[in-house]
Design a protein around this motif. Structure first.
Motif, PDB file in Angstrom:
ATOM      1  N   ALA A 151      34.705  38.196  47.299  1.00  0.00           N
ATOM      2  CA  ALA A 151      33.444  38.914  47.100  1.00  0.00           C
ATOM      3  C   ALA A 151      33.559  39.837  45.904  1.00  0.00           C
ATOM      4  O   ALA A 151      34.645  40.322  45.566  1.00  0.00           O
ATOM      5  N   ILE A 203      31.085  35.458  47.479  1.00  0.00           N
ATOM      6  CA  ILE A 203      29.900  36.208  47.882  1.00  0.00           C
ATOM      7  C   ILE A 203      29.626  37.270  46.827  1.00  0.00           C
ATOM      8  O   ILE A 203      30.511  38.065  46.493  1.00  0.00           O
ATOM      9  N   LYS A 247      28.485  42.378  52.032  1.00  0.00           N
ATOM     10  CA  LYS A 247      29.280  41.208  51.646  1.00  0.00           C
ATOM     11  C   LYS A 247      30.409  40.930  52.643  1.00  0.00           C
ATOM     12  O   LYS A 247      30.656  39.792  53.010  1.00  0.00           O
TER      13      LYS A 247
END
Length: 453
Positions: free
Chosen positions: A284, A171, A179
């Protein structure tokens, strides 16, 4: 300043923890046992609890500590708890974590390790707080986002499809876009939704503690390994492991991460037995990994491993269709928090919200609206209450960020003034007990003569 509640029946142990935690700017309060601690929690807001598992009535089983954790759960006190134990009992630690404890530390502890654990949990608590604000993207009692823009609708459809697989997901997005919230959304829509969702902030782990934090260690594996420790991969077994800020992982440790992601196998430090890592990986980053790869700071093969599917969250300025819906939902959240029922946005305020470019994204939007709720004098939020300057470029935006500590101070002064100097009535309005509001007056060093200014 973060407040830590230290619960231990030994004064010297409490003092040692106080000295260590004062070094990182924490304010510590002490309790000799669970009963005293529960009484303190009725009067004092704390950010984290450091809990001894064994007290004078029972020095081996950890039952008193487990009972305290159960009481916290029963009373719905969602305070992160790090447990302390001098006994080599992984079973007690597992039971404690099943009851809501977030981590454990062995006694006698190494100060560096204790501080690292506390800092990581405090940072995780801040992330959780931010996520609570970002839940404006998610209707109450639902796992669906509040989203009207075509970009977000496409993203959520992609996230749901990706959730049905076990593929690794990366992400990406700017700070404040949500996120970690999207990672949890994916977990909730996956086949692993009934298993654990474990979040790890890679940037908060000291390189020397990386293997211990991720894979765990056995007693005696290194100098300070006094007891066995569970790693995050083991805790998340069967569920989802969210690796936040993955781009901050030092280069020398990336090969170790790559190995476990490729083989789904790892060894606990101090053990030769290979364990299986049955976890779904979501990572992320807000960094541009491509440039890090070109500069030799991030392994290309690790990048390929973590981004089988890449989901990018667009910044708020690129999805203006979502701004009013998000703002309205955030207004409801903060109105309830500060007991300001009936607040609405004026037409000019709505226009100002849509004109601003939100460089801090949803997190900044939440902060802006929270401040407006606290400082507004009327039931209608005016454009001036938002303290925003319309601009066509984010770089020229002038949004005066105010620390929440300062907002709390201003809110208390305003409430006391509203009730003509009656501190008790002001506390009742703010949902604070008599002792709680006087503690905050003392904490902020408020001079009530300020009310005359």
């Amino acid at each position: 300043m973060n407040t830590i509640l230290i619960i231990d029946d030994q004064a010297d142990v409490r003092m040692a923890a106080v000295v260590a935690l004062n070094q990182i700017g924490c304010h510590c309060i002490e309790a000799q046992g669970p009963d005293e601690a529960l009484a303190l929690l009725k009067q004092t807001s704390v950010n984290l609890i450091l809990l001894d598992m064994n007290f004078k009535l029972d020095t081996t089983s950890g039952e008193e500590g487990l009972r305290f954790l159960q009481q916290l759960k029963t009373q719905q006190l969602t305070i992160p708890v790090v447990v302390m134990t001098a006994w080599a009992s992984v079973d007690v630690a597992v039971k404690a974590m099943q009851l809501g404890a977030v981590d454990f530390v062995e006694k006698p502890w190494n100060n560096i390790r204790l501080i690292s654990i506390v800092q990581q949990q405090l940072k995780q608590q801040q992330i959780s707080h931010d996520n609570a604000c970002l839940k404006a993207m998610q209707p109450e009692n639902s796992d669906e986002y509040i989203a009207q823009s075509p970009q977000m609708m496409r993203l959520l459809a992609q996230a749901k499809r990706a959730a049905q697989t076990d593929a690794s997901i990366l992400i990406t997005g700017e700070n404040g876009t949500g996120k970690s919230l999207l990672a949890h959304f994916i977990h909730q829509h996956s086949a692993r939704k009934n298993q654990r969702f474990v979040s790890v902030n890679i940037g908060a782990i000291a390189p020397s503690l990386f293997e211990s934090e991720l894979f765990g260690h056995k007693k005696g594996a290194f100098t300070d390994a006094k007891e066995d420790r569970l790693g995050r991969f083991e805790i998340a077994n069967g569920g989802t492991l969210f690796l936040d800020e993955i781009a901050t992982l030092p280069l020398e440790l990336q090969s170790k991460m790559l190995r476990v992601l490729e083989s789904q196998e790892f060894e606990v430090l101090g053990s030769s037995q290979t364990q299986q890592a049955n976890v779904r990986i979501i990572a992320a980053t807000n960094a541009e990994i491509a440039s890090s790869i070109e500069q030799g700071e991030f392994r290309r093969d690790l990048f390929f491993r973590i981004n089988t599917i890449e989901l990018h969250i667009p910044p708020l300025r690129e999805r203006p269709e979502d701004i009013i819906a998000l703002s309205t939902h955030l207004l409801a959240i903060h109105s309830q928090k500060y007991q300001r029922k009936g607040l609405v946005f004026s037409a000019q305020a709505q226009m100002r919200l849509t004109q601003y470019e939100w460089p801090g994204n949803v997190r900044e939007l939440s902060h802006c609206i929270e401040r407006a709720v606290i400082m507004s004098d009327n039931n209608e939020i005016m454009a001036s209450d938002l303290s925003l300057t319309p601009t066509s470029t984010a770089s020229s935006a002038a949004f005066p960020l105010v620390p929440l500590e300062e907002l709390e101070k201003q809110m208390i002064l305003k409430a006391i003034a509203e009730f003509d100097g009656n501190v008790i009535a002001a506390g009742d309005f703010l949902g604070l007990s008599k002792s709680a509001i006087y503690r905050r007056i003392e904490k902020h060093q408020l001079d009530l003569k300020d009310l005359d200014n």
